[in-house]
Structure formats: structure tokens, C-alpha cells
Design a protein around this motif. Structure first.
Motif, PDB file in Angstrom:
ATOM      1  N   TYR A 106      60.467  46.514  41.206  1.00  0.00           N
ATOM      2  CA  TYR A 106      61.316  45.668  42.040  1.00  0.00           C
ATOM      3  C   TYR A 106      62.600  46.422  42.414  1.00  0.00           C
ATOM      4  CZ  TYR A 106      64.684  41.973  43.134  1.00  0.00           C
ATOM      5  OH  TYR A 106      65.664  41.210  43.720  1.00  0.00           O
ATOM      6  N   LEU A 113      45.776  35.473  32.167  1.00  0.00           N
ATOM      7  CA  LEU A 113      45.287  35.656  33.524  1.00  0.00           C
ATOM      8  C   LEU A 113      45.898  36.868  34.209  1.00  0.00           C
ATOM      9  CD1 LEU A 113      43.970  34.607  36.138  1.00  0.00           C
ATOM     10  CD2 LEU A 113      45.950  33.111  36.397  1.00  0.00           C
ATOM     11  N   TRP A 114      47.217  36.996  34.099  1.00  0.00           N
ATOM     12  CA  TRP A 114      47.865  38.073  34.872  1.00  0.00           C
ATOM     13  C   TRP A 114      47.562  39.445  34.303  1.00  0.00           C
ATOM     14  CZ3 TRP A 114      49.542  37.517  39.635  1.00  0.00           C
ATOM     15  CH2 TRP A 114      49.728  36.197  40.087  1.00  0.00           C
ATOM     16  N   HIS A 161      60.007  39.911  43.346  1.00  0.00           N
ATOM     17  CA  HIS A 161      60.113  40.220  41.924  1.00  0.00           C
ATOM     18  C   HIS A 161      58.957  39.568  41.143  1.00  0.00           C
ATOM     19  CE1 HIS A 161      62.888  40.276  38.105  1.00  0.00           C
ATOM     20  NE2 HIS A 161      61.867  41.102  38.013  1.00  0.00           N
ATOM     21  N   ARG A 162      58.729  38.300  41.457  1.00  0.00           N
ATOM     22  CA  ARG A 162      57.657  37.563  40.779  1.00  0.00           C
ATOM     23  C   ARG A 162      56.296  38.225  41.038  1.00  0.00           C
ATOM     24  NH1 ARG A 162      57.024  32.826  38.293  1.00  0.00           N
ATOM     25  NH2 ARG A 162      59.232  32.338  38.465  1.00  0.00           N
ATOM     26  N   LEU A 220      37.956  37.893  37.994  1.00  0.00           N
ATOM     27  CA  LEU A 220      38.783  37.082  37.091  1.00  0.00           C
ATOM     28  C   LEU A 220      37.941  36.038  36.371  1.00  0.00           C
ATOM     29  CD1 LEU A 220      42.069  36.379  39.141  1.00  0.00           C
ATOM     30  CD2 LEU A 220      41.647  38.152  37.436  1.00  0.00           C
ATOM     31  N   ARG A 221      37.037  35.399  37.135  1.00  0.00           N
ATOM     32  CA  ARG A 221      36.189  34.359  36.523  1.00  0.00           C
ATOM     33  C   ARG A 221      35.242  34.947  35.494  1.00  0.00           C
ATOM     34  NH1 ARG A 221      35.454  32.661  41.780  1.00  0.00           N
ATOM     35  NH2 ARG A 221      37.119  31.206  42.299  1.00  0.00           N
ATOM     36  N   VAL A 272      44.641  39.255  45.747  1.00  0.00           N
ATOM     37  CA  VAL A 272      44.586  38.025  44.946  1.00  0.00           C
ATOM     38  C   VAL A 272      45.994  37.507  44.674  1.00  0.00           C
ATOM     39  CG1 VAL A 272      44.068  37.128  42.632  1.00  0.00           C
ATOM     40  CG2 VAL A 272      42.347  38.471  43.871  1.00  0.00           C
ATOM     41  N   VAL A 276      44.524  40.218  36.085  1.00  0.00           N
ATOM     42  CA  VAL A 276      44.852  40.576  37.477  1.00  0.00           C
ATOM     43  C   VAL A 276      45.284  42.044  37.535  1.00  0.00           C
ATOM     44  CG1 VAL A 276      46.477  40.180  39.387  1.00  0.00           C
ATOM     45  CG2 VAL A 276      45.491  38.227  38.157  1.00  0.00           C
ATOM     46  N   VAL A 304      56.052  41.390  38.973  1.00  0.00           N
ATOM     47  CA  VAL A 304      55.809  41.101  37.557  1.00  0.00           C
ATOM     48  C   VAL A 304      54.348  40.688  37.372  1.00  0.00           C
ATOM     49  CG1 VAL A 304      56.345  39.483  35.680  1.00  0.00           C
ATOM     50  CG2 VAL A 304      58.201  40.543  36.988  1.00  0.00           C
ATOM     51  N   GLY A 305      53.822  39.945  38.342  1.00  0.00           N
ATOM     52  CA  GLY A 305      52.417  39.548  38.269  1.00  0.00           C
ATOM     53  C   GLY A 305      51.479  40.741  38.274  1.00  0.00           C
ATOM     54  N   SER A 339      63.240  36.955  45.359  1.00  0.00           N
ATOM     55  CA  SER A 339      62.697  36.292  44.183  1.00  0.00           C
ATOM     56  C   SER A 339      61.161  36.344  44.179  1.00  0.00           C
ATOM     57  CB  SER A 339      63.206  34.857  44.159  1.00  0.00           C
ATOM     58  OG  SER A 339      62.565  34.143  43.169  1.00  0.00           O
ATOM     59  N   HIS A 389      46.805  33.988  46.433  1.00  0.00           N
ATOM     60  CA  HIS A 389      46.815  32.827  45.539  1.00  0.00           C
ATOM     61  C   HIS A 389      48.076  32.717  44.691  1.00  0.00           C
ATOM     62  CE1 HIS A 389      42.904  31.409  46.684  1.00  0.00           C
ATOM     63  NE2 HIS A 389      42.454  32.652  46.626  1.00  0.00           N
ATOM     64  N   GLY A 390      48.777  33.818  44.502  1.00  0.00           N
ATOM     65  CA  GLY A 390      50.017  33.756  43.727  1.00  0.00           C
ATOM     66  C   GLY A 390      51.220  33.417  44.596  1.00  0.00           C
ATOM     67  N   LEU A 409      38.698  37.474  42.660  1.00  0.00           N
ATOM     68  CA  LEU A 409      38.523  36.186  41.974  1.00  0.00           C
ATOM     69  C   LEU A 409      37.243  36.176  41.156  1.00  0.00           C
ATOM     70  CD1 LEU A 409      39.641  33.578  44.695  1.00  0.00           C
ATOM     71  CD2 LEU A 409      40.922  34.332  42.672  1.00  0.00           C
TER      72      LEU A 409
END
Lengths: 222, 158
Positions: free
Chosen positions: B38, B103-104, B22-23, B153-154, B118, B107, B26-27, B19, B122-123, B150
């Protein structure tokens, strides 16, 4: 540090409900088509609890009682192959026939059984049992020893029963002590009694010793 | 000295890490490519199973996955990018949280190592050491990649 950003990262990306199960099932089905799954697992609810079932390409290799639910994959990984995956589809036929059996609608299993987890004499004993001891019949350990060609090997028959990798389908519940006492059972004596009653063989039928016990429909003979 | 192959059933690794894997995918790749990667990862991992590996099977699995991510990211870079789907600069056009500016998505626009570092740190709360094992770089390099990712991203999102 921008904590809102980190908090959002921690949440992870959104995933559609059901997407993970679907993607996993699809990948495993493809793996199966490629021959990568050496041991397929499934769990099946039954009146005696959740059974764990395992198949190789040769057939049903293992039926596990509820107490084996959490350990069977580990054992099979060591004994057969670590390519163990939950793939209920590979066990559809087994599951259907077990359902019918437990509902009283099936007397004989028509399944390929892979007895590779039993070796030598134990395997011979299980083969005789699977082929020659039908629904509702019982045999003594001694009789089964004779059927397997070693009339004095009743203790070896006892250990073949105790280590039967495919109980219920290979019907070790039909093997009793001479005289009809239940003997032992890996799934517990209550389960053995229950299966015999299901088959109409009763729990404590007096054993006639002829080697030709007929199915009895007196579920509670005394 | 040869490492013994694991006797862990593949299903156990799938139960423990499937799981999250997969997450993660996807991120870093989006829902469609992530699901593809996946599935490709599971197939590749099962082909290689059991690995000559006695320790960190999660890192082993994500190492397999990381190669798939790089393949997908390369393929994506070769495809024409729809205008506005990957923000190049900190645009505050729109309300700032539209589907194209999430956000993603940002990323996903990071370089390979920053993106992975990252997302894992952090994920999915990975240690720097485990990330280093997946990326094949030092822990110090992982920290640098996390920081740089990061920062980016900011810069884009605020």
C-alpha cells in the motif's frame, strides 16, 4: 454458488483499527522526504471556524476560510500542482502561530509566506501589507495604494485585498475604507470585525487619515 | 492524440480509494506485505502524478498497485513457506477456520490474475470491465479468472 463464501469475501479481510491511517501517514511522510509533495494541506480549528492551510516548499501559500474547506484542494491542484496531499506536519509552525494569534498571545507572524498566487501589483500590495501594517493598526485602501507606490490605485488595492490568498497572516482585515467603514472581507464582515476587535483596533474606529494610526485598545469605540 | 494530464488533487484520489486499496492489498498479500505494498503504491502513484489519464483514476491506481502485488507475491514465493500456512488441499483438519485456513489465506495462494480478479470482483464489488482495465486482459478472461478462483476456494475450503 456458495453464498457463504461470497458473503465472506464481500466482508473483506480484517484490518486492525488505526492501521490504515498509520500506513497512509507513513507513506506520505516518506513522499514528503522524497520531495514528492508540492502542496501540503492541513485543517486548523479556530474561533472563526475551520481554516484550510496550504504550504509549498517556499512557505504558506494559502489560508482558506471555512466556506473554502471543500474546494481548496481542487483549486490548488489547478493553480499550483495536482500533487496536493494532506500533510499537517508541514504546517505545524503555521498552526501553532495561528493558535497563539487567536489566543491573543501573538502579534506578529514569523512565517515564510509564498505569494505566488498573487501577481504583479497585487503582490506588491500584499508584500507591503504583510511587512508594514502591524497588529492593531489599520490603513485605508488609498493609503495602502500609496505605500505600494501607486497612490491612485485604490481600486487595484481593493482587488488585491479581495483576492488575498493568505488572509489573516497577510492582514487584509486591517485595511478599511477611508473614514473607517469596514469595506469588504472574504471571510465575511463579522470575521473582519472580530479580528479587528481581537487586535484591539475596534470594529468601526474613526480613521485619522494620517497614515500612522496607532494600535488602539479601545475595543468598542463609537 | 495525447490525453491531457488530470488536474485532480492526489489527496482526492487518496480520500476516495485509499481505504479500499489498503483493504484490497491486505486481502491479497496479508496485513504486513499488504501495508508495505500500500505504501509503495502511494509513493509510486505520487511519483507518476498527474497521470496522462482523464478517466478511471481508481483503475489507474489499482494498476500501479497490481504491479506491487506481483513483486511481493514473487518475493514471497522465493521465501521458505512455513508448514501449514498456505493450504494446498482441502484439509479439514482442525476446525476448518483456524488462522491458517482462513479464506483470505487461500485467496493469497491463487495465481496472480485469479487472486486479483476474485478480490476485486467479490471483495470490492468491481465491474468486470474495470478489472479488465487493471489486469490488461479481456472481460471474458476476467470472468474465467473469477470462476476459476472461486472454484479453487470452494475446493480448498469446503
Amino acid at each position: 454458488m456458495s453464498d457463504a463464501l461470497l458473503a465472506e469475501l464481500t466482508l473483506g479481510p480484517p484490518i486492525e483499527a488505526g492501521a490504515h491511517a498509520a500506513a497512509t501517514a507513513s507513506a506520505l511522510a516518506r513522499a514528503d522526504r522524497e520531495g514528492l509533495v508540492e502542496v501540503a494541506l492541513a485543517h486548523q480549528d479556530s474561533p472563526i471556524g475551520v481554516l484550510t492551510l496550504a504550504a509549498t516548499s517556499a512557505g504558506l501559500v494559502r489560508v482558506g476560510f471555512p466556506r473554502e474547506h471543500d474546494t481548496m484542494a481542487d483549486e490548488l491542484a489547478v493553480e499550483l500542482s495536482p500533487r496536493v496531499v494532506e500533510l499537517p506536519k508541514r504546517l505545524d509552525r503555521v498552526r501553532r502561530q495561528l493558535d497563539e494569534y487567536f489566543a491573543g498571545r501573538r502579534r506578529d507572524f514569523d512565517l515564510d509566506v509564498d505569494l505566488r498566487l498573487a501577481r504583479g501589483f497585487r503582490r506588491t500590495v500584499l508584500e507591503r501589507l504583510y511587512e508594514d501594517v502591524g497588529y492593531g493598526q489599520t490603513r485605508s485602501y488609498l493609503e495602502l495604494a500609496a505605500m505600494a507606490g501607486s497612490p491612485r490605485a485604490s481600486r487595484a488595492v481593493g482587488s488585491a485585498m479581495a483576492t488575498n490568498p493568505v488572509p489573516i497572516v497577510v492582514p487584509c482585515h486591517r485595511v478599511l475604507r477611508t473614514g473607517g467603514a469596514l469595506g469588504g472581507y472574504g471571510g465575511g464582515l463579522d470575521v473582519k470585525r472580530w479580528l479587528l476587535a481581537l487586535e484591539g483596533a475596534g470594529g468601526q474606529l474613526p480613521f485619522d487619515g494620517s497614515g500612522g494610526a496607532q494600535p488602539s485598545f479601545e475595543a468598542r469605540s463609537s | 492524440m495525447p490525453t491531457p494530464t488530470t488536474t485532480v488533487p492526489f489527496q482526492a484520489v487518496l480520500d476516495a480509494h485509499g481505504s479500499a486499496l489498503h483493504r484490497h492489498l491486505v486481502g491479497v498479500l496479508g496485513p504486513h506485505d499488504g501495508a508495505d505494498a500500500y505504501q509503495e503504491t502511494l509513493l509510486a502513484a505520487l511519483r507518476a502524478w498527474p497521470p496522462r489519464h482523464d478517466g478511471n483514476l481508481r483503475a489507474w491506481l489499482f494498476t500501479v498497485a497490481h504491479r506491487k502485488v506481483i513483486d511481493h507475491a514473487r518475493a514471497r514465493d522465493r521465501r521458505p513457506v512455513p508448514v501449514g500456512s498456505v493450504p494446498e488441499h482441502g484439509s479439514s483438519g482442525g476446525i476448518g477456520a483456524g488462522p491458517d485456513l482462513d479464506l483470505w489465506a487461500v485467496v493469497r495462494s491463487l495465481p496472480d490474475k485469479q487472486r486479483a480478479a476474485v478480490a476485486l470482483r467479490h471483495g470490492d464489488d468491481w465491474s468486470y470491465a474495470d478489472i479488465a482495465a487493471v489486469l490488461g486482459i479481456s472481460e471474458a478472461a476476467v470472468r474465467q479468472n473469477v470462476t476459476a478462483g472461486l472454484d479453487r476456494l470452494r475446493e480448498v475450503l469446503t
